[in-house]
Scaffold this motif. Structure first.
Motif, PDB file in Angstrom:
ATOM      1  N   CYS A  59     -17.186  28.792 -32.884  1.00 16.44           N
ATOM      2  CA  CYS A  59     -16.650  27.493 -33.305  1.00 16.44           C
ATOM      3  C   CYS A  59     -15.189  27.574 -33.730  1.00 16.44           C
ATOM      4  O   CYS A  59     -14.479  26.574 -33.705  1.00 16.44           O
ATOM      5  N   VAL A  60     -14.742  28.743 -34.149  1.00 14.75           N
ATOM      6  CA  VAL A  60     -13.422  28.901 -34.758  1.00 14.75           C
ATOM      7  C   VAL A  60     -12.301  28.333 -33.890  1.00 14.75           C
ATOM      8  O   VAL A  60     -11.536  27.487 -34.328  1.00 14.75           O
ATOM      9  N   GLU A  61     -12.205  28.806 -32.658  1.00 14.07           N
ATOM     10  CA  GLU A  61     -11.101  28.358 -31.806  1.00 14.07           C
ATOM     11  C   GLU A  61     -11.269  26.904 -31.395  1.00 14.07           C
ATOM     12  O   GLU A  61     -10.347  26.110 -31.496  1.00 14.07           O
ATOM     13  N   ARG A  62     -12.453  26.545 -30.934  1.00 17.85           N
ATOM     14  CA  ARG A  62     -12.683  25.183 -30.464  1.00 17.85           C
ATOM     15  C   ARG A  62     -12.454  24.147 -31.555  1.00 17.85           C
ATOM     16  O   ARG A  62     -11.859  23.107 -31.328  1.00 17.85           O
ATOM     17  N   ASP A  63     -12.923  24.438 -32.758  1.00 22.01           N
ATOM     18  CA  ASP A  63     -12.816  23.482 -33.858  1.00 22.01           C
ATOM     19  C   ASP A  63     -11.566  23.687 -34.708  1.00 22.01           C
ATOM     20  O   ASP A  63     -11.381  22.985 -35.696  1.00 22.01           O
ATOM     21  N   ARG A  64     -10.765  24.683 -34.354  1.00 20.47           N
ATOM     22  CA  ARG A  64      -9.537  25.005 -35.095  1.00 20.47           C
ATOM     23  C   ARG A  64      -9.825  25.257 -36.576  1.00 20.47           C
ATOM     24  O   ARG A  64      -9.165  24.728 -37.462  1.00 20.47           O
ATOM     25  N   VAL A  65     -10.823  26.049 -36.826  1.00 21.90           N
ATOM     26  CA  VAL A  65     -11.210  26.393 -38.195  1.00 21.90           C
ATOM     27  C   VAL A  65     -10.230  27.418 -38.760  1.00 21.90           C
ATOM     28  O   VAL A  65      -9.879  28.384 -38.090  1.00 21.90           O
ATOM     29  N   ASP A  66      -9.783  27.178 -39.968  1.00 20.88           N
ATOM     30  CA  ASP A  66      -8.935  28.139 -40.669  1.00 20.88           C
ATOM     31  C   ASP A  66      -9.866  29.187 -41.269  1.00 20.88           C
ATOM     32  O   ASP A  66     -10.576  28.917 -42.237  1.00 20.88           O
ATOM     33  N   VAL A  67      -9.884  30.385 -40.695  1.00 20.67           N
ATOM     34  CA  VAL A  67     -10.819  31.417 -41.138  1.00 20.67           C
ATOM     35  C   VAL A  67     -10.557  31.876 -42.565  1.00 20.67           C
ATOM     36  O   VAL A  67     -11.411  32.527 -43.171  1.00 20.67           O
ATOM     37  N   HIS A  68      -9.400  31.534 -43.111  1.00 20.59           N
ATOM     38  CA  HIS A  68      -9.076  31.923 -44.486  1.00 20.59           C
ATOM     39  C   HIS A  68      -9.356  30.803 -45.488  1.00 20.59           C
ATOM     40  O   HIS A  68      -9.151  30.968 -46.675  1.00 20.59           O
ATOM     41  N   SER A  69      -9.839  29.669 -44.994  1.00 20.67           N
ATOM     42  CA  SER A  69     -10.137  28.525 -45.850  1.00 20.67           C
ATOM     43  C   SER A  69     -11.357  28.802 -46.722  1.00 20.67           C
ATOM     44  O   SER A  69     -12.364  29.325 -46.244  1.00 20.67           O
ATOM     45  N   VAL A  70     -11.268  28.437 -47.984  1.00 17.83           N
ATOM     46  CA  VAL A  70     -12.435  28.588 -48.859  1.00 17.83           C
ATOM     47  C   VAL A  70     -13.437  27.458 -48.618  1.00 17.83           C
ATOM     48  O   VAL A  70     -14.588  27.554 -49.025  1.00 17.83           O
ATOM     49  N   VAL A  71     -13.001  26.392 -47.959  1.00 16.85           N
ATOM     50  CA  VAL A  71     -13.888  25.264 -47.680  1.00 16.85           C
ATOM     51  C   VAL A  71     -14.670  25.512 -46.387  1.00 16.85           C
ATOM     52  O   VAL A  71     -15.886  25.390 -46.355  1.00 16.85           O
ATOM     53  N   GLU A  72     -13.962  25.836 -45.299  1.00 17.17           N
ATOM     54  CA  GLU A  72     -14.628  26.064 -44.017  1.00 17.17           C
ATOM     55  C   GLU A  72     -14.902  27.549 -43.824  1.00 17.17           C
ATOM     56  O   GLU A  72     -16.037  27.960 -43.802  1.00 17.17           O
ATOM     57  N   GLY A  73     -13.862  28.302 -43.648  1.00 14.69           N
ATOM     58  CA  GLY A  73     -13.987  29.748 -43.503  1.00 14.69           C
ATOM     59  C   GLY A  73     -14.824  30.195 -42.330  1.00 14.69           C
ATOM     60  O   GLY A  73     -15.250  29.404 -41.505  1.00 14.69           O
ATOM     61  N   LEU A  74     -15.043  31.471 -42.253  1.00 16.80           N
ATOM     62  CA  LEU A  74     -15.865  32.080 -41.216  1.00 16.80           C
ATOM     63  C   LEU A  74     -16.824  33.044 -41.898  1.00 16.80           C
ATOM     64  O   LEU A  74     -16.465  34.172 -42.220  1.00 16.80           O
ATOM     65  N   PRO A  75     -18.060  32.595 -42.153  1.00 17.07           N
ATOM     66  CA  PRO A  75     -19.001  33.471 -42.864  1.00 17.07           C
ATOM     67  C   PRO A  75     -19.471  34.637 -42.013  1.00 17.07           C
ATOM     68  O   PRO A  75     -19.624  34.520 -40.805  1.00 17.07           O
ATOM     69  N   THR A  76     -19.682  35.743 -42.670  1.00 13.87           N
ATOM     70  CA  THR A  76     -20.251  36.920 -42.015  1.00 13.87           C
ATOM     71  C   THR A  76     -21.772  36.764 -41.964  1.00 13.87           C
ATOM     72  O   THR A  76     -22.340  35.879 -42.619  1.00 13.87           O
ATOM     73  N   ALA A  77     -22.421  37.644 -41.228  1.00 10.73           N
ATOM     74  CA  ALA A  77     -23.884  37.633 -41.177  1.00 10.73           C
ATOM     75  C   ALA A  77     -24.461  37.831 -42.578  1.00 10.73           C
ATOM     76  O   ALA A  77     -25.446  37.181 -42.955  1.00 10.73           O
ATOM     77  N   ALA A  78     -23.831  38.687 -43.382  1.00  9.10           N
ATOM     78  CA  ALA A  78     -24.308  38.931 -44.753  1.00  9.10           C
ATOM     79  C   ALA A  78     -24.165  37.680 -45.612  1.00  9.10           C
ATOM     80  O   ALA A  78     -25.048  37.364 -46.424  1.00  9.10           O
ATOM     81  N   GLU A  79     -23.070  36.945 -45.431  1.00  7.90           N
ATOM     82  CA  GLU A  79     -22.875  35.710 -46.213  1.00  7.90           C
ATOM     83  C   GLU A  79     -23.857  34.628 -45.775  1.00  7.90           C
ATOM     84  O   GLU A  79     -24.363  33.870 -46.604  1.00  7.90           O
ATOM     85  N   ILE A  80     -24.157  34.583 -44.485  1.00  6.81           N
ATOM     86  CA  ILE A  80     -25.161  33.631 -44.001  1.00  6.81           C
ATOM     87  C   ILE A  80     -26.535  34.006 -44.560  1.00  6.81           C
ATOM     88  O   ILE A  80     -27.305  33.130 -44.972  1.00  6.81           O
ATOM     89  N   ALA A  81     -26.834  35.292 -44.623  1.00  5.01           N
ATOM     90  CA  ALA A  81     -28.107  35.751 -45.195  1.00  5.01           C
ATOM     91  C   ALA A  81     -28.211  35.339 -46.660  1.00  5.01           C
ATOM     92  O   ALA A  81     -29.256  34.853 -47.114  1.00  5.01           O
ATOM     93  N   GLU A  82     -27.125  35.518 -47.393  1.00  5.50           N
ATOM     94  CA  GLU A  82     -27.103  35.154 -48.815  1.00  5.50           C
ATOM     95  C   GLU A  82     -27.293  33.650 -49.001  1.00  5.50           C
ATOM     96  O   GLU A  82     -28.076  33.208 -49.839  1.00  5.50           O
ATOM     97  N   ALA A  83     -26.595  32.848 -48.193  1.00  6.35           N
ATOM     98  CA  ALA A  83     -26.724  31.389 -48.287  1.00  6.35           C
ATOM     99  C   ALA A  83     -28.133  30.947 -47.886  1.00  6.35           C
ATOM    100  O   ALA A  83     -28.713  30.054 -48.504  1.00  6.35           O
ATOM    101  N   SER A  84     -28.699  31.589 -46.873  1.00 10.53           N
ATOM    102  CA  SER A  84     -30.054  31.245 -46.427  1.00 10.53           C
ATOM    103  C   SER A  84     -31.079  31.543 -47.515  1.00 10.53           C
ATOM    104  O   SER A  84     -32.027  30.789 -47.705  1.00 10.53           O
ATOM    105  N   ALA A  85     -30.875  32.647 -48.219  1.00 15.15           N
ATOM    106  CA  ALA A  85     -31.810  33.035 -49.283  1.00 15.15           C
ATOM    107  C   ALA A  85     -31.816  32.034 -50.426  1.00 15.15           C
ATOM    108  O   ALA A  85     -32.801  31.938 -51.160  1.00 15.15           O
ATOM    109  N   LYS A  86     -30.743  31.267 -50.575  1.00 14.17           N
ATOM    110  CA  LYS A  86     -30.649  30.285 -51.660  1.00 14.17           C
ATOM    111  C   LYS A  86     -31.304  28.952 -51.311  1.00 14.17           C
ATOM    112  O   LYS A  86     -31.453  28.101 -52.178  1.00 14.17           O
ATOM    113  N   LEU A  87     -31.697  28.774 -50.060  1.00 13.95           N
ATOM    114  CA  LEU A  87     -32.348  27.529 -49.663  1.00 13.95           C
ATOM    115  C   LEU A  87     -33.758  27.466 -50.228  1.00 13.95           C
ATOM    116  O   LEU A  87     -34.406  28.491 -50.423  1.00 13.95           O
TER     117      LEU A  87
END
Length: 116
Positions: free
Chosen positions: A35-63
């Motif tokens: 999605c990064v290039e197509r959506d022009r996501v700022d990978v350094h943004s604290v709002v959008e960013g680019l989560p790693t697999a570990a960060e996605i795992a952590e966020a999923s565990a909080k659901l």
């Protein structure tokens, strides 16, 4: 849950499958990377960013119920998108936020050709 069976009007080759836990985090991170290039996501943004697999795992565990609040989109068996629902409570109102991501640029084109 949707699974791509007849009557669900999915474009050919597309389907849905439930979130399966740890085995999905790498594919979900790859979707976000797509999605990064197509959506022009700022990978350094604290709002959008680019989560790693570990960060996605952590966020999923909080659901509340990760396997019921996440669904993956597959195209010919490969994960090309996913959606996550995050529930929240404010006073007496229960609401949700839906986050969707796809790495397949042809999804919108192929899906729009299908009747709603």
């Amino acid at each position: 849950m949707l699974d791509g069976t007849a009557g669900q009007d999915l474009p050919v080759g597309f389907g849905f499958r439930p979130y399966r836990g740890d085995e999905d985090h790498g594919a979900m991170a790859a979707v976000r990377l797509g999605c990064v290039e197509r959506d022009r996501v700022d990978v350094h943004s604290v709002v959008e960013g680019l989560p790693t697999a570990a960060e996605i795992a952590e966020a999923s565990a909080k659901l509340e119920e990760p396997s019921k609040n996440q669904i993956l989109v597959v195209l010919d068996g490969s994960v090309v998108g996913y959606s996550t629902i995050r529930w929240w409570q404010e006073r007496e109102i229960r609401g949700y936020t839906c986050i969707a991501a796809t790495s397949c640029p042809s999804i919108a084109t192929r899906a729009s050709a299908q009747p709603c």
